[in-house]
Design a protein around this motif. Sequence first.
Motif, PDB file in Angstrom:
ATOM      1  N   TYR A   1      35.181  45.267  36.760  1.00 53.63           N
ATOM      2  CA  TYR A   1      33.885  44.464  36.605  1.00 53.63           C
ATOM      3  C   TYR A   1      32.913  45.104  37.181  1.00 53.63           C
ATOM      4  O   TYR A   1      31.642  44.449  36.955  1.00 53.63           O
ATOM      5  N   ALA A   2      32.974  46.409  37.780  1.00 52.65           N
ATOM      6  CA  ALA A   2      31.699  47.104  38.341  1.00 52.65           C
ATOM      7  C   ALA A   2      30.754  47.418  37.227  1.00 52.65           C
ATOM      8  O   ALA A   2      30.924  47.649  35.988  1.00 52.65           O
ATOM      9  N   LYS A   3      29.504  47.604  37.454  1.00 52.07           N
ATOM     10  CA  LYS A   3      28.459  47.844  36.809  1.00 52.07           C
ATOM     11  C   LYS A   3      28.626  49.222  36.370  1.00 52.07           C
ATOM     12  O   LYS A   3      29.077  50.338  37.055  1.00 52.07           O
ATOM     13  N   GLY A   4      28.395  49.583  35.045  1.00 52.26           N
ATOM     14  CA  GLY A   4      28.701  50.824  34.465  1.00 52.26           C
ATOM     15  C   GLY A   4      30.233  50.820  33.800  1.00 52.26           C
ATOM     16  O   GLY A   4      30.401  51.530  33.026  1.00 52.26           O
ATOM     17  N   ALA A   5      31.036  49.908  33.963  1.00 48.95           N
ATOM     18  CA  ALA A   5      32.375  49.655  33.106  1.00 48.95           C
ATOM     19  C   ALA A   5      32.102  49.059  32.033  1.00 48.95           C
ATOM     20  O   ALA A   5      30.806  48.619  31.679  1.00 48.95           O
ATOM     21  N   SER A   6      33.151  49.011  31.261  1.00 45.48           N
ATOM     22  CA  SER A   6      32.627  48.363  29.860  1.00 45.48           C
ATOM     23  C   SER A   6      32.424  46.655  29.996  1.00 45.48           C
ATOM     24  O   SER A   6      33.510  46.206  29.803  1.00 45.48           O
ATOM     25  N   GLN A   7      31.437  46.296  30.265  1.00 46.78           N
ATOM     26  CA  GLN A   7      30.990  44.908  30.411  1.00 46.78           C
ATOM     27  C   GLN A   7      31.255  43.986  29.271  1.00 46.78           C
ATOM     28  O   GLN A   7      31.562  42.929  29.460  1.00 46.78           O
ATOM     29  N   GLU A   8      30.860  44.365  28.281  1.00 41.49           N
ATOM     30  CA  GLU A   8      31.025  43.697  26.928  1.00 41.49           C
ATOM     31  C   GLU A   8      32.643  43.411  26.654  1.00 41.49           C
ATOM     32  O   GLU A   8      32.763  42.259  26.341  1.00 41.49           O
ATOM     33  N   LYS A   9      33.581  44.359  27.044  1.00 43.42           N
ATOM     34  CA  LYS A   9      35.039  44.213  26.881  1.00 43.42           C
ATOM     35  C   LYS A   9      35.497  43.093  27.786  1.00 43.42           C
ATOM     36  O   LYS A   9      36.164  42.211  27.541  1.00 43.42           O
ATOM     37  N   VAL A  10      35.022  43.288  28.975  1.00 47.40           N
ATOM     38  CA  VAL A  10      35.317  42.405  30.259  1.00 47.40           C
ATOM     39  C   VAL A  10      34.845  40.925  30.066  1.00 47.40           C
ATOM     40  O   VAL A  10      35.562  40.054  30.029  1.00 47.40           O
ATOM     41  N   SER A  11      33.555  40.849  29.403  1.00 49.96           N
ATOM     42  CA  SER A  11      32.915  39.626  29.284  1.00 49.96           C
ATOM     43  C   SER A  11      33.979  38.867  28.133  1.00 49.96           C
ATOM     44  O   SER A  11      33.857  37.609  28.102  1.00 49.96           O
ATOM     45  N   GLN A  12      34.211  39.552  27.084  1.00 47.26           N
ATOM     46  CA  GLN A  12      34.765  39.193  25.686  1.00 47.26           C
ATOM     47  C   GLN A  12      36.329  38.499  26.361  1.00 47.26           C
ATOM     48  O   GLN A  12      36.599  37.435  25.938  1.00 47.26           O
TER      49      GLN A  12
END
Length: 355
Positions: free
Chosen positions: A165-176
């Motif tokens: 969940y950290a910034k720089g991780a694949s946030q789009e994938k986590v959010s989806q």
Amino acid sequence: MELTADLEHEHVHKVYSQIATHFSDTRFKPWPRIAQFLNDQPVSSIIADVGCGNGKYLGVNQSTYCLGSDICPELISIANDRGHEVAVCDCLQLPYRTGMFDAVICIAVIHHLSTEERRLAALREMTRILRSGGHMLVYVWAMEQERKQFEAQDVMVPWHLQPKYAKGASQEKVSQKSTDNARMRERKRLKKKQKKQQKSQVSQASAVGHEDSTELNLTEDTSHTEYLLGDLSALNLSDEDLAIGPHKTIGEESHELHRTDVECSTEAIANNVDIAPYKGKITNSHELAQRNSPNDDCAANASNGLEKRGYQTFQRYYHVFQRGELVQLLSKCTDVVVIEEFYDHENWCVIGKKL
């Protein structure tokens, strides 16, 4: 006032903005007593959820109209993506007309306000938007907990952010994935409700001699929910629903421990390990965080172990309430009478009625 604003900005607003997706993924199961309050509201009631977070209570009673608000834009974005009517605003300045709502709920919010004056101001703002005869339900963290030990009422509680969940991780994938999980849980909830309706109607048909009836007239309009859910048949997601135990009322000798949605993983449990008290006068948020760094060897080792695995630790400010404190505070709102006080899931809770 400036120091108070700085404290809440650094250790409440900024923290929840950074942990919003992770936090949201641990909040999905409505607590029974809150759901009961919402379901007890008459059809077409207008309800305000002040501090709605990801909106998990906004869809509980489909026969009412719920408006959610929160100061965290990231959580409001999640609630909005789920189809809820929400707005970003401060609980001290709600953008609603006086007497607009039939009911108000405020779950785990005012314990993040750092002075009694601000906590009282929030309660007064909620009573302002409530109509005469309307009811409000407020939850705050209790100091009297079995799973957490507090040395003081003003404390810093850590949140250990998982690396994904950290910034720089694949946030789009986590959010989806977060959105997909929420939709799957909503589909399961809907199917469970439909099965209950089917059983009830079959039972009623049998009672009047229509045992051969096969047509079931489901009363719930599912079109909006189905639109939100979409086609998720290809997903292979685990069932995250947790069993929530009954609430405990005041006067009972023991408070049984029940798993809640915040304890859905070992990482979430770790967030409750190293609570530290704030002692003394607030000077600035940096000094407060330094004073409240974990000083227990076990807690420090747990935090260090998580940091080595890539976790980030954020300190959240809480004022934990003693028994009777919330009642006393709400009683200072002269146009509200306290109907009930109870203990639920390690929170002190009150139901008030506006005169």
